[in-house]
Design an enzyme around this catalytic site. Sequence first.
Site: not given
Length: 480
Positions: A207, A281, A428, A456
């Site tokens: 993540h 990310s 984003d 995002h």
Amino acid sequence: MASIAKTIPTLAHIGTAMIDVVSFVVFSLLDVLDVVLCFVYRVADFFVESEWKPCYCSSPREAITTNGGGILVSGQGESKIVRMMSSSKVQMEDVSDTLYVRASRVSEVSNSAVRRLNSNNNRNHAGHNHKKKIGSPGARSSFVVNSTVVEMLHGRMVGQKSQPIPRWSDCDCQLCNSWSSSSSKTLYVKSAGGKGGKAREDVVFIHGFISSSAFWTETLFPNFSEEASSMYRFFAVDLLGFGRSPKPAESLYTLKEHVDMIEKSVLEPHKVKSFHIVAHSLGCILALALAVRHPNSIKSLTLLAPPYFPVPEGEEATQYVMRRVAPRRVWPLIAFGASMACWYEHVSRTICLLICKNHRLWEFLIKLITRNRLRTYLVEGFCCHTHNAAWHTLHNIICGTAGKLDAYLDAVRDRLKCEINVFHGEDDEVIPVECTHNVKKRLRRANVKVMKREDHITIVVGRQKEFARELEEIWRKSRG
């Protein structure tokens, strides 16, 4: 029509100028507030925990690497050597200087004006200037380091007593601190798939910043097909310092620490030999580092919104990326939030105190107001971390790896033979879509897909069924 066409750019310039002025005033005030909060937290830490908490407001010191493998640190008339002999210790180059070199808004504007003036002078006298060579083969290298970094490293090496868990300004709930009562200090890993013991391949999900494994387990895991759930084992981790994973107060949350923990918590105990990686990310940086460590084990690499900002020649990499990620502007709001989190150590600690320590209250209020329509697992991921973890991870991973990403991408290009896919939301505002285009320039064979009207988060959330099918297709192609 012609007059309207002329008026619109003029209004845009006026709006930009107003935002610049307001930004200068707001962030100048935040500079002062951060100094005040530094004193407040020193007093509060002393009264609650009977010790000062080191922060990065202290002046940098000069550090010289010695021939014996130590670091001689000197400043204000005192010197000490910090030995760094073991490969398990954090290396000084893993610590970003943005932790302790963050100019005030006023000085930044002044320095910018001086740089422009010097730049003009240099162009006028380009033929008369030359650079001096510094250093020599075998000479000891010299660099600047903050005393807080030295104190934390030294405390870890000599077995200094760790700080209380949780600290008074951190959340004390069971969810955030379940790791402290466990004998195993590995990351929290949520696994799924491999039904019937027939799994042939593994997938590791990583993540992003201030998130958790729930970003994957609540979206993609329930939407994989029966075939995929039997063919693959899925592993989603809570990164060090986030979610249900350990949040050690003495950690500097460097790239090495994060990647080591993923190996220790996923690859080693589950005997993962070859695997696919899906990362979002900030997790993309960890994915690249992990892929470079295991180039022959990666079956496919899928990156979502990778934060890759190529550094222009002459710019200091860490400082350049910090200004790109956190431009110290009040608009758009996402830039304002990122700037407070990145530039102000004590302001961001206050935000964590208000939001993270009281996340159960916020979750209750959000459920009450939205009548359970909001996906609260995103709120949980956003809130369940300590300030120490978020602050160091942001600086040491996003900013600190700025000078390494070119080499990582080149290594992926040259050493990995697997398929590489990059996804990005067109809207984003956290990580601009240009970052993915920059990756494409470095990795020509990467397949890039820019999702229209996605940002995002919605690059996954809201289209999880579609994205699950896309991942399954990527993995199917990797099998030939």
